[in-house]
Write a protein that holds these residues in place. Structure first.
Motif, mmCIF file in Angstrom:
data_model
loop_
_atom_site.group_PDB
_atom_site.id
_atom_site.type_symbol
_atom_site.label_atom_id
_atom_site.label_comp_id
_atom_site.label_asym_id
_atom_site.label_seq_id
_atom_site.Cartn_x
_atom_site.Cartn_y
_atom_site.Cartn_z
ATOM 1 N N ARG A 30 -3.866 -5.630 1.441
ATOM 2 C CA ARG A 30 -4.017 -5.873 0.256
ATOM 3 C C ARG A 30 -4.143 -7.114 -0.371
ATOM 4 O O ARG A 30 -4.936 -7.578 -1.371
ATOM 5 N N ASP A 89 -0.664 -2.823 5.577
ATOM 6 C CA ASP A 89 -1.308 -2.241 4.555
ATOM 7 C C ASP A 89 -1.087 -3.286 3.110
ATOM 8 O O ASP A 89 -1.821 -3.679 2.610
ATOM 9 N N ARG A 130 7.041 1.980 1.897
ATOM 10 C CA ARG A 130 5.840 1.935 1.323
ATOM 11 C C ARG A 130 5.789 2.189 -0.292
ATOM 12 O O ARG A 130 6.941 2.415 -0.764
ATOM 13 N N THR A 142 3.184 -0.147 7.127
ATOM 14 C CA THR A 142 3.531 -0.340 5.839
ATOM 15 C C THR A 142 3.301 -2.033 5.554
ATOM 16 O O THR A 142 2.491 -2.296 4.594
ATOM 17 N N ARG A 174 -6.039 4.431 8.260
ATOM 18 C CA ARG A 174 -5.384 3.612 7.069
ATOM 19 C C ARG A 174 -6.186 2.432 7.195
ATOM 20 O O ARG A 174 -5.686 1.362 5.989
ATOM 21 N N HIS A 194 -7.278 0.019 9.716
ATOM 22 C CA HIS A 194 -6.919 -1.143 10.452
ATOM 23 C C HIS A 194 -7.495 -0.743 11.822
ATOM 24 O O HIS A 194 -7.624 0.491 12.119
#
Length: 348
Positions: free
Chosen positions: A32, A28, A159, A25, A55, A57
């Motif tokens: 972003r 991400d 999330r 989480t 995801r 990574h």
């Protein structure tokens, strides 16, 4: 040049997936905002490297060892091969100052996602999203004086879908319950809760969410098939929607509890790990949840009584939902990510 962040966290059928999931989480959110993230995970059954890569990574597997000195050496070597890192983020309840000293040379900064406040850490940021009344007093003696403390549910790593779900959450009386104890659930609290629901005579629907690596999955499938009102969800992709549809949850004291608080889902909590109990008791005392007890000491009969009482406490659950949404606003991951990235902007 983008900031590099390395995460050191493990997942397995035995320890569950919570450490990796909350790091994902945060990763991400960092991605972003322009960060580049790498995960280092021990090669355990259920390590989740595939999920991490899906995801977006990078994930590398470390040799499986319980020797923390060896683990530090493997971590240091892996980070060196990657050319060092701006941040090393650890989410591992065995790690302490000795491990951090051993890897400090390959990372500009260290962020610890904290476990129990019973050991010293060499870190620049200490993050602990649990609920305690004397939180800073617990942690300040265990970290360097200049360390930044990010404490409490304000920094819960949730999330984005839970922030969205709180916007559509209502209290219309769907007569549904959500049963979930994370991705591992070694003590099999899920089956305990299902049997207790049946004994309590709950006549609504039940959504049961379990991880694919749950060691009791076959037994749970049999129990669920005998209960006509149960839907079993294995590794569900949209937990937020399941929560939004439930009147209340029967859950553990980990991240699921904070997800429920965020969207206004009242929870009857069964502690499945020793390090959950104190924080859950405090949340219950302050009206944010109701504590059913520890899985190891609960009987089906006792849990059934507590489920029946909670299911009938409509006014209490409404008040609980409102308090929970005030306590956890769903923006914790953004706050932590901005703090990490802000070190460079501040010239730190």
């Amino acid at each position: 040049m983008p900031m590099k962040i390395v995460f050191r966290a493990d997942a397995s059928a035995e320890i569950g997936i919570g450490h990796v999931m909350r790091c994902l989480t945060l990763a991400d959110e960092l991605a972003r905002l322009g960060g580049v993230c790498l995960f280092l995970c021990r090669e355990l059954r259920g390590h989740m490297a595939g999920t991490i890569r899906d995801r977006g990574h990078k994930a590398l597997l470390l040799p499986d060892t319980d020797d923390l000195a060896e683990d530090a050496a493997f971590t240091r070597q892996a980070v060196e091969r990657e050319g060092g890192t701006d941040w090393l983020v650890t989410d591992h309840y065995g790690i302490a100052r000795d491990w951090e000293e051993a890897v400090a040379a390959v990372s500009r900064r260290i962020c610890v996602i904290g476990g129990p406040a019973d050991r010293e850490h060499l870190c620049d940021i200490l993050h602990d999203q649990n609920y305690f009344r004397d939180h800073e007093a617990m942690w300040r003696p265990l970290v360097p004086a200049a360390a930044d403390l990010l404490l409490g549910p304000r920094f819960a790593l949730l999330r984005p879908e839970f922030l969205e779900a709180r916007k559509r959450r209502g209290m219309e009386g769907r007569n549904r319950v959500l049963v979930t104890f994370g991705g591992g659930d070694v003590p099999n609290a899920t089956e305990l809760a299902l049997r207790a629901l049946a004994l309590a005579g709950f006549d609504g629907g039940a959504d049961v969410a379990v991880g694919g690596a749950n060691p009791h999955l076959a037994a749970l499938e049999k129990v669920a098939s005998r209960m006509g009102n149960v839907r079993l969800h294995v590794s569900p992709r949209d937990m937020a929607s399941l929560m939004a549809e439930a009147d209340f949850a029967i859950c553990g004291g980990g991240v699921t509890l904070f997800e429920g608080l965020c969207i206004g889902m009242p929870s009857l909590v069964v502690s499945i790990a020793a390090n959950q109990s104190l924080a859950v008791r405090l949340l219950a005392e302050d009206g944010y949840a109701r504590f059913a007890g520890e899985a190891r000491s609960l009987t089906v009969e006792l849990l059934a009584e507590r489920i029946a009482a909670f299911a009938g406490a409509d006014a209490e659950r409404r008040a609980m939902a409102a308090k929970g949404m005030e306590l956890v606003d769903g923006r914790g991951a953004a706050r932590v990510a901005e703090r990490l990235l802000g070190w460079r902007e501040a010239g730190a």
